[in-house]
Design an enzyme around this catalytic site. Structure first.
Site, PDB file in Angstrom:
ATOM      1  N   GLY A  11      37.836  48.117  43.569  1.00 38.01           N
ATOM      2  CA  GLY A  11      38.783  47.685  42.553  1.00 38.01           C
ATOM      3  C   GLY A  11      38.251  47.941  41.150  1.00 38.01           C
ATOM      4  O   GLY A  11      37.091  48.304  40.953  1.00 38.01           O
ATOM      5  N   PHE A  12      39.094  47.732  40.162  1.00 41.45           N
ATOM      6  CA  PHE A  12      38.716  47.965  38.767  1.00 41.45           C
ATOM      7  C   PHE A  12      37.521  47.099  38.359  1.00 41.45           C
ATOM      8  O   PHE A  12      36.510  47.602  37.874  1.00 41.45           O
ATOM      9  CB  PHE A  12      39.917  47.689  37.857  1.00 41.45           C
ATOM     10  N   ILE A  13      37.618  45.805  38.572  1.00 48.79           N
ATOM     11  CA  ILE A  13      36.521  44.899  38.209  1.00 48.79           C
ATOM     12  C   ILE A  13      35.348  45.094  39.156  1.00 48.79           C
ATOM     13  O   ILE A  13      34.186  45.072  38.744  1.00 48.79           O
ATOM     14  CB  ILE A  13      37.009  43.435  38.188  1.00 48.79           C
ATOM     15  N   TYR A 152      50.201  33.100  45.573  1.00 55.73           N
ATOM     16  CA  TYR A 152      48.970  33.744  45.094  1.00 55.73           C
ATOM     17  C   TYR A 152      48.049  32.716  44.448  1.00 55.73           C
ATOM     18  O   TYR A 152      46.874  32.595  44.807  1.00 55.73           O
ATOM     19  CB  TYR A 152      49.311  34.864  44.114  1.00 55.73           C
ATOM     20  N   LYS A 156      44.290  31.237  45.743  1.00 54.81           N
ATOM     21  CA  LYS A 156      43.070  31.294  44.931  1.00 54.81           C
ATOM     22  C   LYS A 156      42.516  29.883  44.707  1.00 54.81           C
ATOM     23  O   LYS A 156      41.302  29.678  44.679  1.00 54.81           O
ATOM     24  CB  LYS A 156      43.338  32.013  43.602  1.00 54.81           C
TER      25      LYS A 156
END
Length: 164
Positions: A11-13, A152, A156
């Site tokens: 992923g990006f992060i 979502y 989390k």
């Protein structure tokens, strides 16, 4: 040398986190399930860039898969875990809440259980600003975020509660 497991490595992060760790002299084991919620070609590009560093190892693995995680933790020793793996997207979580609970909540529980079994004491868990939806502005970190307004955000929050 320290070895850190980074979930969501493609992923990006995740990719940037892996880069920073590698630059700091850490061995990085990256995992990702390579799902197609985002363009897989971008994920493959990120992984190919990371694989140029000999201290990076990648395993295509889903944190929902406890048996696969058991094998990973049996075959490798980790000093800590950075859990960036998640199903993202508030809108899609309204259509398919089950996949969010499986990945975000059950996947985190799977990691925590493997950490317990293999004596890994440190985890960094990425959460979401979506937990603050509906809260008074400006947001503060000490706000009680116990009323998530999407599957979502709820998934989390469940991850946070288990890590706590």
């Amino acid at each position: 040398m320290q070895t850190i497991l980074v979930t969501g490595a493609a992923g990006f992060i995740g990719r940037k986190t892996c880069e920073y760790l590698l630059e700091g002299g850490v061995v990085v084991a990256g995992i990702d399930n390579m799902n197609d919620y985002y363009d897989v070609r971008i994920k493959e590009y990120r992984l190919n860039e990371l694989k140029k560093n000999k201290e990076f190892r990648f395993v295509n693995l889903d944190i929902e898969d406890l048996e696969a995680l058991k094998g990973l933790f049996t075959d490798h020793t980790f000093d800590s875990v950075i859990n960036l793996a998640a199903r993202a997207g508030v809108r899609y979580s309204m259509e398919n809440p089950f996949v969010y609970m499986r990945t975000n909540a059950l996947g985190t529980l799977n990691l925590l259980e493997m950490m317990k079994e293999h004596n890994v004491k440190k985890m960094v868990l990425a959460s979401t600003s979506s937990l603050y939806a509906g809260q008074p502005m400006p947001f503060r970190e000490d706000l009680p975020v116990n009323t998530p307004i999407s599957p979502y955000a709820a998934s989390k929050k469940a991850s946070e509660a288990m890590a706590y």
